[in-house]
Design a protein around this motif. Sequence first.
Motif, PDB file in Angstrom:
ATOM      1  N   UNK A   1     -54.366  17.243 -46.748  1.00 41.01           N
ATOM      2  CA  UNK A   1     -54.925  17.788 -48.079  1.00 41.01           C
ATOM      3  C   UNK A   1     -53.483  18.255 -48.775  1.00 41.01           C
ATOM      4  N   UNK A   2     -53.532  18.064 -50.203  1.00 42.61           N
ATOM      5  CA  UNK A   2     -52.269  18.144 -50.928  1.00 42.61           C
ATOM      6  C   UNK A   2     -52.807  19.021 -52.119  1.00 42.61           C
ATOM      7  N   UNK A   3     -51.834  20.045 -52.441  1.00 45.88           N
ATOM      8  CA  UNK A   3     -52.269  20.873 -53.824  1.00 45.88           C
ATOM      9  C   UNK A   3     -50.859  21.279 -54.459  1.00 45.88           C
ATOM     10  N   UNK A   4     -51.151  21.512 -55.847  1.00 48.52           N
ATOM     11  CA  UNK A   4     -49.935  21.747 -56.452  1.00 48.52           C
ATOM     12  C   UNK A   4     -49.463  23.272 -56.111  1.00 48.52           C
ATOM     13  N   UNK A   5     -48.251  23.373 -55.830  1.00 48.27           N
ATOM     14  CA  UNK A   5     -47.698  24.604 -55.525  1.00 48.27           C
ATOM     15  C   UNK A   5     -46.497  25.016 -56.450  1.00 48.27           C
ATOM     16  N   UNK A   6     -46.791  24.542 -57.622  1.00 46.33           N
ATOM     17  CA  UNK A   6     -45.735  24.886 -58.626  1.00 46.33           C
ATOM     18  C   UNK A   6     -45.784  26.489 -59.011  1.00 46.33           C
ATOM     19  N   UNK A   7     -44.409  26.969 -59.250  1.00 50.80           N
ATOM     20  CA  UNK A   7     -44.444  28.434 -59.810  1.00 50.80           C
ATOM     21  C   UNK A   7     -44.967  28.463 -61.283  1.00 50.80           C
ATOM     22  N   UNK A   8     -45.249  29.536 -61.959  1.00 54.49           N
ATOM     23  CA  UNK A   8     -45.830  29.515 -63.214  1.00 54.49           C
ATOM     24  C   UNK A   8     -44.992  29.018 -64.097  1.00 54.49           C
ATOM     25  N   UNK A   9     -43.942  29.060 -63.915  1.00 51.58           N
ATOM     26  CA  UNK A   9     -42.714  28.452 -64.850  1.00 51.58           C
ATOM     27  C   UNK A   9     -41.863  27.808 -64.112  1.00 51.58           C
ATOM     28  N   UNK A  10     -41.183  26.615 -64.715  1.00 53.66           N
ATOM     29  CA  UNK A  10     -39.882  26.239 -63.944  1.00 53.66           C
ATOM     30  C   UNK A  10     -40.122  24.798 -63.334  1.00 53.66           C
ATOM     31  N   UNK A  11     -39.807  24.792 -62.065  1.00 51.95           N
ATOM     32  CA  UNK A  11     -39.959  23.782 -61.322  1.00 51.95           C
ATOM     33  C   UNK A  11     -41.341  23.371 -60.872  1.00 51.95           C
ATOM     34  N   UNK A  12     -41.576  22.290 -60.271  1.00 51.52           N
ATOM     35  CA  UNK A  12     -42.906  21.853 -59.739  1.00 51.52           C
ATOM     36  C   UNK A  12     -42.849  21.758 -58.218  1.00 51.52           C
TER      37      UNK A  12
END
Length: 369
Positions: A239-250
């Motif tokens: 399982x993989x999910x988007x863990x990006x902060x609300x702004x900036x990096x991915x």
Amino acid sequence: MNNSVIIVGAGLSGLRAASLLTGQGIKCRVLEARDRIGGRVLSTSDPNRPDLGRFDLGPTWFWPKYENHIANLVKELNLETFEQYKKGEILIERFQIKPPERCVLQENSDEKWVRLTGGVQSLIDALAETIPSEIVELETRAKKIKLNEAGDITVEAELSNGKRKEFLADAVILALPPRLVAHHIEFSPFLPPNLITDIVKKPTWMAGQAKVVAVYDRPFWRELGLSGYVLSAVGPLEEIYDASPINGSGALFGFFGMPPEARKKMGQDKILELVVDQLVKLFGNDAKNVKAILYKDWARDSETAVEEDLSPLKNYQSYGQPPVEGVWAEKIIFAGTETNSQYSGHLEGAIQSAEQAVFKIINLNNKPL
């Protein structure tokens, strides 16, 4: 109560219990074996690139529609939240030799997956600020809990230098995984056999799992119309999910399909190499440009896992309050997410169990002498 309430464990349950007891004017002390607070909450950054953000290697989400206690606590502590990114298509990886399939996931739009800005550690840090710092004793491992005939409790702890220290208590909140209690704390008199059987049967959430976060300069998969959500029958991540902060990096985080023994045998370097290979296969060559990679194998954390936790997670029906009876009734109280039957494994379960433990302590405190 003449003596303090001793809380064993400075994870979310232990700190919430300490905060509530302090607010009620009840003396307490928190004993934590680790050199940090938070327990299985672990939000970390790359020491070489702290500018990329802080990412969760433990729990990540809560669901405010269903989980009122954590939602209210987050609001009370004035913490910033944001919704999990779920726009775009998902990828399904069925075969090693074939490319992943893209598809649209139909979801209930009312069911919001919510994250905390700065990671779940921000909740731990905010709770810690509500209690006097001196009541938390790090690198202090509870080893033995003794109850004498007069009903007095002594908690014996081992310090990092090997010395022993004793704490007098009127009650003890065991805010750590029940299996750790069974394996690492000696009781005098012994706990009843049915209680030992019960706590050994409660699997520790996340104890057999590992988690990895790959950090990028931007969430490039969104530009491809992808949500970052992947289901894989191939691995190493299932399982993989988007863990990006609300702004900036991915960032992308994943859970492993391979069992703990296989991870141990393969070694971290090889595992992380396979992770990047899988991300490149799924998301293209941009996935090679990893700025940081964070990894935590909870199965190799002796403050989390015991031998029984290395087997696949089962016995879900055993979650809930252990049956404390006899001389230990009203002397020891279990807390932690495994002791909450409705929300076991969730942050909500950890918080509810702490609140229920404190409710019992307050009732004991108000009993007539």
